[in-house]
Design a protein around this motif. Structure first.
Motif, mmCIF file in Angstrom:
data_model
loop_
_atom_site.group_PDB
_atom_site.id
_atom_site.type_symbol
_atom_site.label_atom_id
_atom_site.label_comp_id
_atom_site.label_asym_id
_atom_site.label_seq_id
_atom_site.Cartn_x
_atom_site.Cartn_y
_atom_site.Cartn_z
ATOM 1 N N THR A 261 61.794 3.262 11.062
ATOM 2 C CA THR A 261 60.331 3.180 10.987
ATOM 3 C C THR A 261 59.664 4.356 10.279
ATOM 4 O O THR A 261 58.473 4.278 9.965
ATOM 5 C CB THR A 261 59.725 3.075 12.402
ATOM 6 N N SER A 264 57.164 4.230 7.381
ATOM 7 C CA SER A 264 55.817 3.680 7.577
ATOM 8 C C SER A 264 54.804 4.773 7.893
ATOM 9 O O SER A 264 53.633 4.482 8.149
ATOM 10 C CB SER A 264 55.827 2.639 8.709
ATOM 11 N N ASN A 275 54.946 4.115 -1.786
ATOM 12 C CA ASN A 275 55.954 3.370 -1.034
ATOM 13 C C ASN A 275 57.299 4.102 -1.029
ATOM 14 O O ASN A 275 57.835 4.448 -2.085
ATOM 15 C CB ASN A 275 56.108 1.981 -1.654
#
Length: 609
Positions: A261, A264, A275
């Protein structure tokens, strides 16, 4: 009626005689003039302030800007030694502390009367020692004088703590360096300007040549990268003088996210870093400010080091993508690690000598950011194996070890490939000619792979020993037959004979990724904290025995005019000394040395011993 106060919100001066209008003619007392002329001792705060008269013992001044008003810079015991700190090109307020209601105040800044009142605004435009004198008068008679020597330095802050305007200014300056070539920028912005491609080429020269890695795998990593970051920062400041390079405290991602995660995190928003794992065949960012960041093509006209496609990229990385690349996989497997964090910082701060400290800063405390942001792909390894801990441990090593085979001449790349050549027809690989008559175990030993690798057998048990006590490679591995041993050697060589394609951050032009430039200040911040602490039992000896030029104390680095204007290149030892955080000549500092999230999970990061 008396003139009004020039301070923010101050009351009009009361009880002023006509001498107020002539006050700029009043000279400073000789004792104050002598104090201001003396060279301060960087580490002795007692030499940074002078108070005249016993009454002045209560009088002080505060120096604040929009940041320090809320979060003061960490100074004092086991921190920066300066009593008064300000920042260049940032509006700063000087305010009276412990003043008298019946008094009026005059401010003399760098030898000139600056204003009157309980507060005045100042804008220093250069780093170094500056002077501020506060004169308190009651009924027109000077009763107290406070003279202060102010250390003006750029302050590096965590990128999330920047104001939107300052963060945008930093990104905008970086984007200008991406678009404006050096020869044009020198005319527009001055002698400190360098383009992004200049930095890509320098990092490629010192990390991507065949003889050895001159900037990594040794203590020279620390001095070279901190000087490199400072040079980059000074280029940013040539564009926007108020900018400083922020740091990215990736220990926050390590603490509050898991390996699946952490990408993110807010920092990977389109208008921040972009990104972290683009979902497209090119593995390139396609949205936001870092969309399609170019990688120089036809770079053979610009650099002697490049890949077969002529891209300004590591020679062993024959990826034809002409843009910045990133991937969340490592040789076919979803990367199972996240940025290193509090544990690694806690280990680093406890190191008892410079050589071990430099190794920790170059490895675990470095954050694994290069691998986890860059990633790799187009390799047969995942097709041949299923994921388990032993497989993944080795996958993290393929890039570094394949590079050593390339340096040894065993992995070879085509001389030239046109941009329309499919990547499968332009791969770096071992050939019968490059391997010659040597056996696999001899090649792996000669290239240094066996002293660093963590490989496994057919049961996925890690092989414990490749070399005997004398450092000689085993022909037959302990616990295995001759046939089994040579099969393992052959399979290991096969896995390393193809480097695959490697994301920019994971190879020798990692400077093409904006995350490179905010990563190393975080490492430097930890180093500052260590050097400001108790060094009574810390050995700063730099061993001069490294075989690769760039990692010994007397080796020169390609930097000049970072700390002075002598126009000569610095040695590692000179950079090491110039980067001392308590030196007035160093133009920057960090905002704080607090890691409360680490304390929260049980890791102490203290420089007291």
């Amino acid at each position: 009626s008396p003139p009004p106060s020039l301070g923010d919100g101050g009351e009009p001066f009361a009880g002023l005689g006509p001498d107020f209008l002539l006050d700029e003619e009043s000279p400073l007392p000789p004792t104050v003039v002598a104090f201001l002329d003396e060279e301060p001792v960087d580490t002795d705060a007692g030499t940074h302030r002078l108070r005249l008269s016993q009454e002045a013992s209560r009088l002080d001044m505060s120096i604040e800007n929009s940041y320090t008003r809320l979060s003061p810079i960490q100074t004092g015991h086991l921190a920066y030694p300066w009593r008064y700190v300000a920042e260049p090109n940032r509006p700063t307020t000087l305010s009276v502390v412990e003043g008298r209601e019946d008094a009026w105040y005059k401010w003399v800044v760098d030898g000139h009367t600056h204003g009157y009142g309980v507060a005045v605004d100042v804008l220093w435009n250069a780093v170094g020692w500056k002077h501020a004198v506060l004169i308190e008068k009651v009924n027109g008679t000077a009763t107290c004088v406070l003279a202060a020597k102010v250390m003006v330095k750029y302050v590096r802050r965590e990128i999330r703590s920047l104001s939107d305007r300052d963060r945008e200014t930093f990104f905008q300056a970086a984007m200008i360096m991406q678009r404006v070539p050096t020869e044009v920028g020198l005319r527009l912005y001055g002698s400190k300007y360098r383009s992004k491609d200049y930095y890509n080429r320098i990092h490629l020269y010192y990390g991507g040549t065949a003889d050895c890695d001159h900037w990594h795998q040794g203590a020279g990593f620390v001095t070279s990268h901190m000087a490199f970051t400072l040079q980059y920062e000074q280029s940013l400041q040539a564009i926007y003088p108020e900018v400083s390079v922020p740091y990215w405290d990736f220990t926050l991602e390590s603490t509050f996210y898991d390996p699946t995660t952490w990408r993110s995190s807010l920092v990977f928003a389109d208008d921040w870093f972009g990104n972290a794992s683009p979902d497209n065949e090119l593995h390139t960012v396609t949205a936001g400010r870092w969309a399609f960041v170019p990688t120089m093509t036809r770079s053979s006209l610009f650099s002697d080091v490049h890949n077969s496609y002529g891209l300004l990229r590591a020679p062993w990385n024959n990826d034809p993508t002409p843009f910045l690349t990133r991937h969340n996989e490592i040789y076919g497997y979803v990367n199972n690690i996240k940025p290193s964090g509090c544990k690694e910082y806690s280990v680093a701060i406890k190191k008892s000598n410079w050589m071990s400290m430099s190794r920790q800063l170059n490895s675990a405390a470095h954050g694994h950011i290069h691998e986890t942001v860059g990633g790799s792909w187009n390799h047969h390894f995942a097709q041949d194996n299923t994921a388990d801990p032993a497989i993944l441990t080795f996958a993290h090593e393929i890039q570094a070890l394949s590079k050593e085979l390339w340096r040894g001449g065993y992995v070879v790349c085509p001389e030239v490939c046109s941009m329309d050549t499919p990547w499968r027809e332009c791969q770096c690989q071992c050939t019968p000619e490059s391997l010659g008559d040597e056996a696999s175990y001899e090649i792996l030993d000669a290239s240094g792979v066996l002293s660093a690798v963590h490989y496994y057998d057919h049961d996925h048990h890690q092989i414990q020993q490749w070399l005997d006590d004398n450092g000689t490679v085993y022909y037959t591995l302990p616990g295995y037959t001759v046939e089994e041993s040579h099969h393992l050697y052959d399979e290991l060589l096969k896995a390393l004979c193809s480097p695959g394609h490697i994301g920019d951050m994971f190879q020798a032009t990692s400077t093409n990724d904006i995350t490179f430039w905010v990563l190393h200040p975080s490492v430097d911040r930890l180093w500052h904290y260590k050097r400001l602490g108790n060094l009574a039992k810390y050995d700063e000896t730099w061993d001069p025995y490294h075989e690769c030029y760039g990692h010994n104390p007397t080796d020169f680095q390609p930097f000049s005019n970072l700390f002075d204007s002598r126009d000569t290149f610095y040695t590692n030892a000179e950079i090491y000394d110039s980067l001392r955080p308590n030196s007035a000549a160093l133009p920057y500092m960090y905002d704080n040395f607090r890691w409360p999230h680490c304390e929260l999970i049980g890791y102490s990061i203290s420089n007291e011993s």
